[in-house]
Design an enzyme around this catalytic site. Structure first.
Site, mmCIF file in Angstrom:
data_model
loop_
_atom_site.group_PDB
_atom_site.id
_atom_site.type_symbol
_atom_site.label_atom_id
_atom_site.label_comp_id
_atom_site.label_asym_id
_atom_site.label_seq_id
_atom_site.Cartn_x
_atom_site.Cartn_y
_atom_site.Cartn_z
ATOM 1 N N GLN A 389 0.747 -1.346 0.044
ATOM 2 C CA GLN A 389 -0.044 -0.146 -0.163
ATOM 3 C C GLN A 389 0.931 1.087 -0.025
ATOM 4 O O GLN A 389 1.684 1.650 0.827
ATOM 5 C CB GLN A 389 -0.927 0.268 1.195
ATOM 6 C CG GLN A 389 -2.029 -0.978 1.316
ATOM 7 C CD GLN A 389 -1.325 -2.242 1.767
ATOM 8 O OE1 GLN A 389 -0.264 -2.546 1.970
ATOM 9 N NE2 GLN A 389 -2.245 -3.161 2.563
ATOM 10 N N GLN A 411 0.309 -0.335 -5.957
ATOM 11 C CA GLN A 411 -0.926 -0.353 -5.228
ATOM 12 C C GLN A 411 -1.520 0.725 -4.378
ATOM 13 O O GLN A 411 -0.801 1.330 -3.646
ATOM 14 C CB GLN A 411 -0.434 -1.662 -4.040
ATOM 15 C CG GLN A 411 -1.532 -2.001 -3.215
ATOM 16 C CD GLN A 411 -1.399 -3.328 -2.460
ATOM 17 O OE1 GLN A 411 -0.413 -4.038 -2.566
ATOM 18 N NE2 GLN A 411 -2.359 -3.603 -1.368
ATOM 19 N N ASP A 412 -2.924 0.861 -4.450
ATOM 20 C CA ASP A 412 -3.452 1.908 -3.804
ATOM 21 C C ASP A 412 -3.044 3.425 -4.230
ATOM 22 O O ASP A 412 -2.802 4.096 -3.568
ATOM 23 C CB ASP A 412 -3.324 1.785 -2.213
ATOM 24 C CG ASP A 412 -4.098 0.793 -1.777
ATOM 25 O OD1 ASP A 412 -4.461 -0.344 -2.415
ATOM 26 O OD2 ASP A 412 -3.920 0.446 -0.603
ATOM 27 N N ASP A 433 -5.652 -2.950 -6.597
ATOM 28 C CA ASP A 433 -6.620 -1.744 -5.900
ATOM 29 C C ASP A 433 -6.333 -0.544 -6.190
ATOM 30 O O ASP A 433 -6.699 0.385 -5.350
ATOM 31 C CB ASP A 433 -6.776 -2.258 -4.248
ATOM 32 C CG ASP A 433 -7.079 -3.522 -4.180
ATOM 33 O OD1 ASP A 433 -7.920 -4.286 -4.869
ATOM 34 O OD2 ASP A 433 -6.957 -4.037 -2.884
ATOM 35 N N ARG A 501 -12.518 -5.152 -7.294
ATOM 36 C CA ARG A 501 -13.002 -6.181 -6.348
ATOM 37 C C ARG A 501 -13.561 -5.275 -5.297
ATOM 38 O O ARG A 501 -13.172 -4.131 -5.122
ATOM 39 C CB ARG A 501 -11.945 -7.101 -6.040
ATOM 40 C CG ARG A 501 -10.909 -6.248 -5.366
ATOM 41 C CD ARG A 501 -9.713 -7.272 -4.673
ATOM 42 N NE ARG A 501 -8.684 -6.689 -3.991
ATOM 43 C CZ ARG A 501 -7.610 -7.415 -3.381
ATOM 44 N NH1 ARG A 501 -7.889 -8.695 -3.387
ATOM 45 N NH2 ARG A 501 -6.650 -6.736 -2.733
#
Length: 600
Positions: A389, A411-412, A433, A501
């Site tokens: 993250q 990520q993120d 994500d 998701r």
């Protein structure tokens, strides 16, 4: 993104609500049959006091019938339930004040939780510090709601229902984010337990405002429509959403009252490159690495903003790479613009895995303020896939505009934390994500670039964190190009890529009129599995697609077994996810100079 247990709520049965309300209406009409001037009192002023008291109690019961936590609601309205002359504002104020009382108790509980700094592998001390800040902000949001209800007349509440829902959703988001920041059960559990009543009452308040139109019209009060029906069925968008017209919530000259002529001129000049010859508008502060500005760092320029300033503050950042973490906290109406993508670059490297910070603290640019605007620059997190993250841009604020920016990470990458947000002509890149959050955002006419992740990793473009069925949240990608970077294109057989998701139970993600590349898995979406436990978020998440093109848009193999609420939208449903309907863009983007499509 800290992965917390899903937040579940139950959708109230409309039949139950209508049945209770009909009974209340009958009581109200009977009790008011001889009333000559009861004003706006819900219970009226006529009849004997016993009958009036019974009617007001029934009214409270009708209001609570719309909520998930009915017993808590009934208790919160006790102070007005025996008042035959109580107005609808009295009931709303009672519900909000009870929520405030419980939130203050939660803060007190949180302050008593002490972290053992000698044994803190998950950095829960930082999590506790963040938690306290989030709860303080939640209190401010709730205070704004309480003040506005007290100041508003019934006819003015009509145009502000969605505003209240947005504020209260923010209150709920901050509580949930507080809990997400904690890992160790000995810290997380007492905070979660101490916040339970506040969370339930906040959820109740959102439901009450969502159903306010139905209640007031059934009680023969002058409250004709609701701004935005956030509750949807599994298969269809509610047709009761009210689309704001261009004249609403604007100032004397047809512009939003909070938007100045300077704002309009800045965004109207967005296609120009202000660094080539001259800055089109005189900024309040100029930042330059070569010493040609007033400041050498962006944070120094932000620090120069006068305390309690509410006017638009414009910061021009000249070309260069600014290695700093930028924080804009409780400073409304900040506007930052640069010399263009790839020219003005804000770069940071904070991450959960490599630097030990929490997801919320990993952002290169973190905004906890309303009315934020940014254009013509790059925001980058260089932690790479090993950082896990690692946020580039996090925005927790209402009415945010991000225009002509490149937002880069793995990520993120982009965290639309809270509030209505609009992204236009941007490039957003990442892996896992990488577009996620709890707010309500539309990304329009942008490039979504999926990158090559670490070995054995899959890509998920989105991860919406919708916490409540009635809350203001969700993500829409409209007229974007979803593509793979060359490194992923060469390795797409080793890495599955999904459109999204569900991070939380009531995720809402809509893809409309996009061009989707062939690297996207035909099933489209992936289930979300929390560490150490399964997740059933896919059962309640809403995913919709409308008139997408490209090989990745072929929908005949979508995972309808897991994602039962996935469906192809009708034109009527798709209209509900446009700029005009979904983020009420007709009221705050109109005539700002930002090019946008209000509809399909």
């Amino acid at each position: 993104m800290e992965r917390s247990a899903k937040v579940m709520g139950a959708v109230v049965s409309t039949i139950l609500i209508v049945g209770v309300v009909i009974g209340v209406v009958a009581m109200v009409r009977h009790g008011n049959s001889d009333d000559k001037g009861g004003g706006q009192g819900v219970g009226g002023g006529g009849g004997d006091s016993g009958s009036s008291t019974s009617t007001s109690t029934k009214t409270a019961n009708a209001i609570c019938a719309t909520t998930t936590h009915k017993e808590a609601c009934t208790t919160s309205l006790e102070s007005v339930a025996n008042n035959p002359n109580a107005s609808i504002q009295d009931y709303l104020s009672a519900a909000l004040n009870a929520t405030m009382s419980e939130l203050e108790k939660a803060i007190e509980v949180t302050s008593k939780v002490k972290v053992d700094k000698a044994d803190d592998p998950h950095n829960d001390q930082m999590g506790m510090d963040d938690c306290k800040e989030f709860l303080d902000t939640a209190v401010e949001q709730l205070q704004a709601s309480i003040s506005s209800v007290g100041e508003s007349q019934l006819h003015t509440l009509e145009d502000r229902v969605q505003e209240f829902i947005s504020w209260l959703t923010g209150v709920y988001i901050y509580q949930a984010t507080c809990i997400d920041q904690l890992e160790k059960p000995e810290y997380k559990t007492p905070v979660q337990d101490g916040m339970l009543n506040a969370s339930q009452l906040t959820e109740n308040a959102i439901y009450i405002f969502s159903e306010l139109t139905n209640l007031t019209s059934s009680l023969n009060l002058n409250f004709s429509s609701i701004a935005d029906a956030a509750t949807r069925s599994a298969a269809t968008l509610s047709t009761s959403r009210r689309l704001l017209n261009n004249a609403e919530r604007v100032g004397e000259n047809g512009y939003p009252s909070w938007f100045t002529s300077t704002d309009r001129k800045l965004l109207q000049d967005a296609k120009q490159d202000p660094g080539v010859e001259a800055v089109p508008i005189q900024p309040n502060a100029v930042v330059a690495l070569d010493g040609s500005g007033q400041f050498n760092s962006i944070n120094d320029a932000i620090g120069s903003i006068p305390p309690k300033n509410t006017e638009r503050f414009v910061i021009y950042v000249k070309a260069g790479i600014y290695n700093e973490v930028v924080l804009i906290k409780k400073i409304p109406n900040v506007f930052i613009f640069g010399d263009g993508q790839g020219k003005t670059i804000i770069s940071g490297d904070l991450s959960v895995a490599l630097k030990g910070v929490k997801t919320s603290n990993s952002a290169t640019v973190a905004v906890d303020s309303d009315g934020f605007m940014i254009k013509s620059l790059t925001i980058r997190n260089t932690a790479g896939p090993d950082g896990h993250q690692a946020v580039a841009l996090r925005i927790a604020g209402q009415n945010a505009v991000v225009f002509d920016c490149s937002i880069e990470g793995y990520q993120d990458t982009l965290y639309y934390h809270r509030g209505r947000q609009f992204y236009k002509n941007c490039v957003i890149s990442g892996t896992v994500d990488f577009i996620f959050g709890n707010g309500r955002a539309i990304i329009q006419d942008s490039m979504i670039v999926v990158r090559k992740p670490n070995p054995n990793q899959s890509n998920m473009v989105t991860a919406d964190g919708g916490l409540l069925p009635n809350g203001e949240h969700g993500l829409v990608l409209q007229n974007c190009r979803i593509t793979a970077e060359p490194l992923l294109e060469d390795a797409k057989a080793q890495h599955k890529s999904y459109l999204g998701r569900p991070w939380k139970a009531y995720a809402v993600t809509i893809y409309m009129q996009n061009d989707i590349g062939d690297f996207v898995a035909p099933e489209g979406y992936s289930v979300f599995t929390n560490v150490g436990e399964g997740s059933l978020n896919q059962n309640t998440a809403i995913y919709g697609e409308y008139l997408n093109i490209g090989p990745g848009s072929i929908s005949d193999r979508r995972d309808v077994n897991n994602f039962k609420n996935w469906h192809l939208l009708s034109p009527q449903e798709a209209e509900g996810y446009t700029v005009g309907a979904f983020i009420q863009g007709g009221s705050w983007l109109i005539n700002t100079g930002v090019p946008y499509n209000v509809g399909l």
